[in-house]
Design a protein around this motif. Structure first.
Motif, PDB file in Angstrom:
ATOM      1  N   GLU A 186      37.852  24.687 -15.959  1.00  8.68           N
ATOM      2  CA  GLU A 186      37.366  26.057 -15.853  1.00  8.68           C
ATOM      3  C   GLU A 186      35.905  25.996 -15.422  1.00  8.68           C
ATOM      4  O   GLU A 186      35.019  25.745 -16.240  1.00  8.68           O
ATOM      5  CB  GLU A 186      37.519  26.788 -17.198  1.00  8.68           C
ATOM      6  N   THR A 187      35.661  26.188 -14.130  1.00  7.41           N
ATOM      7  CA  THR A 187      34.306  26.055 -13.596  1.00  7.41           C
ATOM      8  C   THR A 187      33.584  27.404 -13.591  1.00  7.41           C
ATOM      9  O   THR A 187      34.208  28.456 -13.731  1.00  7.41           O
ATOM     10  CB  THR A 187      34.351  25.499 -12.167  1.00  7.41           C
ATOM     11  N   THR A 188      32.257  27.341 -13.436  1.00  7.15           N
ATOM     12  CA  THR A 188      31.448  28.560 -13.357  1.00  7.15           C
ATOM     13  C   THR A 188      30.687  28.578 -12.036  1.00  7.15           C
ATOM     14  O   THR A 188      30.704  27.604 -11.283  1.00  7.15           O
ATOM     15  CB  THR A 188      30.456  28.640 -14.529  1.00  7.15           C
ATOM     16  N   LYS A 189      29.999  29.678 -11.796  1.00 10.09           N
ATOM     17  CA  LYS A 189      29.277  29.942 -10.544  1.00 10.09           C
ATOM     18  C   LYS A 189      30.282  30.097  -9.402  1.00 10.09           C
ATOM     19  O   LYS A 189      31.493  30.172  -9.622  1.00 10.09           O
ATOM     20  CB  LYS A 189      28.239  28.856 -10.261  1.00 10.09           C
ATOM     21  N   THR A 190      29.780  30.119  -8.178  1.00  7.56           N
ATOM     22  CA  THR A 190      30.621  30.415  -7.011  1.00  7.56           C
ATOM     23  C   THR A 190      31.281  29.142  -6.485  1.00  7.56           C
ATOM     24  O   THR A 190      30.589  28.237  -6.001  1.00  7.56           O
ATOM     25  CB  THR A 190      29.781  31.054  -5.890  1.00  7.56           C
ATOM     26  N   VAL A 225      28.711  21.430  -4.343  1.00  9.47           N
ATOM     27  CA  VAL A 225      28.564  20.380  -5.357  1.00  9.47           C
ATOM     28  C   VAL A 225      29.032  20.922  -6.705  1.00  9.47           C
ATOM     29  O   VAL A 225      28.621  22.005  -7.125  1.00  9.47           O
ATOM     30  CB  VAL A 225      27.106  19.891  -5.456  1.00  9.47           C
ATOM     31  N   LEU A 226      29.905  20.171  -7.371  1.00  7.29           N
ATOM     32  CA  LEU A 226      30.348  20.517  -8.722  1.00  7.29           C
ATOM     33  C   LEU A 226      29.762  19.511  -9.706  1.00  7.29           C
ATOM     34  O   LEU A 226      30.013  18.308  -9.601  1.00  7.29           O
ATOM     35  CB  LEU A 226      31.879  20.500  -8.813  1.00  7.29           C
ATOM     36  N   ASP A 227      28.956  20.013 -10.644  1.00  9.69           N
ATOM     37  CA  ASP A 227      28.424  19.171 -11.712  1.00  9.69           C
ATOM     38  C   ASP A 227      29.551  18.959 -12.721  1.00  9.69           C
ATOM     39  O   ASP A 227      29.973  19.898 -13.396  1.00  9.69           O
ATOM     40  CB  ASP A 227      27.232  19.871 -12.364  1.00  9.69           C
ATOM     41  N   LEU A 228      30.054  17.735 -12.817  1.00 10.33           N
ATOM     42  CA  LEU A 228      31.211  17.458 -13.670  1.00 10.33           C
ATOM     43  C   LEU A 228      30.866  17.465 -15.154  1.00 10.33           C
ATOM     44  O   LEU A 228      31.769  17.381 -15.988  1.00 10.33           O
ATOM     45  CB  LEU A 228      31.841  16.114 -13.274  1.00 10.33           C
ATOM     46  N   TRP A 233      29.367  25.082 -10.161  1.00  9.38           N
ATOM     47  CA  TRP A 233      29.315  24.889  -8.721  1.00  9.38           C
ATOM     48  C   TRP A 233      27.933  25.283  -8.196  1.00  9.38           C
ATOM     49  O   TRP A 233      27.289  26.187  -8.727  1.00  9.38           O
ATOM     50  CB  TRP A 233      30.351  25.764  -8.021  1.00  9.38           C
ATOM     51  N   SER A 234      27.494  24.620  -7.149  1.00 13.99           N
ATOM     52  CA  SER A 234      26.277  25.013  -6.445  1.00 13.99           C
ATOM     53  C   SER A 234      26.472  24.698  -4.969  1.00 13.99           C
ATOM     54  O   SER A 234      27.363  23.944  -4.590  1.00 13.99           O
ATOM     55  CB  SER A 234      25.050  24.267  -6.990  1.00 13.99           C
ATOM     56  N   GLN A 235      25.648  25.322  -4.139  1.00 10.74           N
ATOM     57  CA  GLN A 235      25.690  25.071  -2.694  1.00 10.74           C
ATOM     58  C   GLN A 235      24.287  24.707  -2.233  1.00 10.74           C
ATOM     59  O   GLN A 235      23.542  25.549  -1.745  1.00 10.74           O
ATOM     60  CB  GLN A 235      26.217  26.292  -1.947  1.00 10.74           C
ATOM     61  N   PRO A 236      23.917  23.430  -2.389  1.00  9.58           N
ATOM     62  CA  PRO A 236      22.548  23.016  -2.058  1.00  9.58           C
ATOM     63  C   PRO A 236      22.289  23.076  -0.556  1.00  9.58           C
ATOM     64  O   PRO A 236      23.214  22.971   0.255  1.00  9.58           O
ATOM     65  CB  PRO A 236      22.491  21.574  -2.576  1.00  9.58           C
ATOM     66  N   GLN A 237      21.034  23.230  -0.226  1.00 10.68           N
ATOM     67  CA  GLN A 237      20.636  23.273   1.174  1.00 10.68           C
ATOM     68  C   GLN A 237      20.569  21.860   1.728  1.00 10.68           C
ATOM     69  O   GLN A 237      20.017  20.954   1.110  1.00 10.68           O
ATOM     70  CB  GLN A 237      19.271  23.961   1.307  1.00 10.68           C
ATOM     71  N   LYS A 341      18.075  12.494  -5.924  1.00  6.14           N
ATOM     72  CA  LYS A 341      17.700  13.891  -6.120  1.00  6.14           C
ATOM     73  C   LYS A 341      18.617  14.454  -7.194  1.00  6.14           C
ATOM     74  O   LYS A 341      19.816  14.248  -7.154  1.00  6.14           O
ATOM     75  CB  LYS A 341      17.880  14.669  -4.814  1.00  6.14           C
ATOM     76  N   ILE A 342      18.031  15.161  -8.183  1.00 11.37           N
ATOM     77  CA  ILE A 342      18.827  15.638  -9.317  1.00 11.37           C
ATOM     78  C   ILE A 342      19.484  16.957  -8.946  1.00 11.37           C
ATOM     79  O   ILE A 342      18.827  17.915  -8.584  1.00 11.37           O
ATOM     80  CB  ILE A 342      17.949  15.813 -10.569  1.00 11.37           C
ATOM     81  N   PHE A 343      20.827  16.991  -9.016  1.00 10.21           N
ATOM     82  CA  PHE A 343      21.580  18.215  -8.777  1.00 10.21           C
ATOM     83  C   PHE A 343      21.685  18.978 -10.100  1.00 10.21           C
ATOM     84  O   PHE A 343      22.774  19.344 -10.519  1.00 10.21           O
ATOM     85  CB  PHE A 343      23.006  17.908  -8.320  1.00 10.21           C
ATOM     86  N   GLN A 344      20.599  19.156 -10.799  1.00 12.09           N
ATOM     87  CA  GLN A 344      20.722  19.716 -12.138  1.00 12.09           C
ATOM     88  C   GLN A 344      20.965  21.216 -12.064  1.00 12.09           C
ATOM     89  O   GLN A 344      20.274  21.939 -11.370  1.00 12.09           O
ATOM     90  CB  GLN A 344      19.447  19.454 -12.946  1.00 12.09           C
ATOM     91  N   SER A 345      21.982  21.664 -12.784  1.00 13.34           N
ATOM     92  CA  SER A 345      22.307  23.084 -12.813  1.00 13.34           C
ATOM     93  C   SER A 345      21.318  23.829 -13.689  1.00 13.34           C
ATOM     94  O   SER A 345      20.653  23.239 -14.540  1.00 13.34           O
ATOM     95  CB  SER A 345      23.724  23.278 -13.363  1.00 13.34           C
ATOM     96  N   PRO A 346      21.195  25.153 -13.515  1.00 14.98           N
ATOM     97  CA  PRO A 346      20.289  25.935 -14.381  1.00 14.98           C
ATOM     98  C   PRO A 346      20.617  25.806 -15.863  1.00 14.98           C
ATOM     99  O   PRO A 346      19.728  25.719 -16.699  1.00 14.98           O
ATOM    100  CB  PRO A 346      20.497  27.368 -13.887  1.00 14.98           C
TER     101      PRO A 346
END
Length: 502
Positions: A186-190, A225-228, A233-237, A341-346
């Motif tokens: 069950e993921t969050t964000k877009t 990118v999905l932080d497991l 989910w995030s969409q980095p530039q 580079k850290i893909f750290q979520s909010p």
């Protein structure tokens, strides 16, 4: 066997695809197969050709450059699905995934004529070539093809695909290989838009990267990118070169770099090989092929391997108007290791901040000590960091230069667009003029058609007059004959008149 026996590879430059001189027969050309390298052997399973699914298993030995067919031993086992429908051990498959785990090849999903409601997991033992179906439990995902499957530790992460009714998917499922239990995340964000024929990679055993793919009408060039750990989910530039939308491409990982090859958009194949540095999220074009090259194909496969201590990429198959069965190898130029580079979520950042704050309240003296130690650490390594800062500045200058090139290219494209818009306006005016002329011509044609109709009526009346004239001519001819006959009779009776007249 040393590199001297691979002169064909030594002659090749770095970052350049080279066709491998294969000895002996080759397997049938195909696309949408699955491939993986195991200790210098490239294993190929299934695929599609001319609308027909394949079920063979082939192996290419990179040392002696020969293909061989793997004959499987079928293992009896759970050959029925949950509805009691019998399943083939290894049916013809297309759009499936293959992962090496332990001493087995695991084959998941894919389209086949074998009916199944859920994803079937099959295995091939690399020693005995025993083949069978693995019984799984938990929340089994719906059957699908064109999905991505990525190994993260002892778990498989499956994303997206297309089910048997052509429904597009964007769900995430995990298969625990220790317990063979499925679970849905069950993921969050877009999340990414539903898609299939994309590519996936995992970075740092934590971040799942999804690139490209397509829906039934749209082709993508986005990165998600999905932080497991946080399941966000995030969409980095992405920085660097522009990447064209594509689906049916393939990816291989060497160190921190994700190499993406081929694919297309149903109009043309993607000719460039791109490399994405997963630490810095910088993409660059590595190599280009010309024309209808086999590497500019959809449904090809890419695997990473090691040949004589050198890391390589191996490509096979694909379709670009014709089916391919060539083998190509690329020697990536060694690249410097980069700081991640850290893909750290909010959410993860907030959690870390709250933990730090709580620790500071409970242990102020320890926090002060830690700050002092950290200060000492910075003093000791300040001089060493200056070199890294200098390197970072150089890289920043390169990125700024690349950005300026992109801005210039955008300006050129805008100028072309404006020129095209001007041309379009002129063509629109010309089209309106031509349409006006066409309306006038249509009106003139209508008048001519009316005149023609009137003339046809006149012609019909003239034919009637002609017929009447013919009748009058006939009557005239008869009258003239009567007159001639009467004249002749008068001549014959002239003596009688003369007798009386004398």
């Amino acid at each position: 066997m040393g590199m001297e026996n691979h002169s064909w590879l030594l002659d090749a430059s770095y970052d350049e695809w080279v066709a491998v001189p294969v000895s002996g027969p080759r397997p049938a050309a195909r696309y949408k197969h699955a491939a993986i390298d195991v200790l210098g052997k490239l294993y190929i399973t299934g695929g599609s050709r001319n609308g027909r699914y394949l079920s063979d298993v082939q192996a290419f030995d990179l040392q002696n450059l020969t293909w061989s067919t793997i004959k499987l031993n079928t293992e009896p086992g759970p050959l029925e699905n949950q509805d009691g429908i019998k399943l083939e051990v290894l049916p013809p498959l297309s759009g499936h995934s293959m992962i090496k785990y332990g001493n087995r090849l695991l084959i998941l999903g894919g389209h086949s004529k074998s009916v199944s409601d859920g994803v079937t997991v099959r295995f091939i033992d690399l020693d005995s070539h025993q083949c069978g179906i693995i019984e799984t439990n938990g929340k089994v995902p719906v059957a699908r093809g064109g999905q991505s499957v990525t190994l993260v530790g002892s778990k498989l992460v499956m994303f997206g695909g297309e089910d048997g009714t052509r429904k597009l998917l964007s769900d995430v499922h995990v298969l625990d290989l220790e317990s063979m239990t499925w679970s849905a995340l069950e993921t969050t964000k877009t999340p990414p838009a539903p898609r299939f024929d994309h590519s996936a990679a995992v970075h740092g055993d934590r971040y799942l990267l999804i690139f490209g793919g397509c829906s039934h009408s749209i082709f993508f060039n986005d990165l998600h990118v999905l932080d497991l750990e946080t399941l966000e989910w995030s969409q980095p530039q992405i920085q660097g070169d522009l990447v064209t939308p594509r689906a049916g491409h393939a990816g291989g990982i060497i160190d921190e770099n994700w190499y993406i090859v081929g694919g297309g958009d149903n109009r043309s194949g993607a000719s460039e090989t791109i490399v994405l540095n997963m630490s810095k999220l910088v993409v660059s074009v590595l190599a280009n092929v010309k024309g209808r090259h086999a590497l500019a194909s959809e449904g090809l496969s890419i695997s990473s391997t090691v040949l004589d201590s050198e890391k390589l990429l191996v490509a096979f198959g694909g379709y670009n108007g014709k089916y391919n069965n060539e083998v190509f190898v690329l020697r990536p130029k060694p690249r410097d290791a980069l700081h991640p580079k850290i893909f750290q979520s909010p959410a993860a950042a907030a959690a870390a901040a709250s933990v730090t704050a709580a620790y500071a309240l409970a242990n102020p003296e320890k926090l002060d000590l830690a700050e002092k130690e950290d200060s000492n650490f910075k003093l000791v390594y300040k001089q060493d960091l200056s070199a890294e800062i200098s390197a970072a500045r150089e890289e920043k200058q390169k990125l700024e230069s690349a950005l300026q090139e992109v801005i210039l290219e955008n300006s050129t494209l805008k100028a072309k667009i404006e020129e095209t818009n001007g041309t379009y306006a002129e063509l629109s005016k010309e089209l309106n003029s031509v349409q006006g002329q066409l309306v006038a011509e249509r009106s003139r044609c209508a008048k001519l058609e009316a005149q023609i109709a009137e003339l046809q009526k006149m012609l019909e009346s003239m034919q009637t007059i002609e017929e009447e004239l013919q009748v009058l001519r006939s009557q005239k001819s008869a009258f003239e004959r009567d007159l001639e006959l009467a004249a002749a009779q008068r001549q014959n009776s002239g003596g009688v008149w003369r007798l009386f007249s004398g």
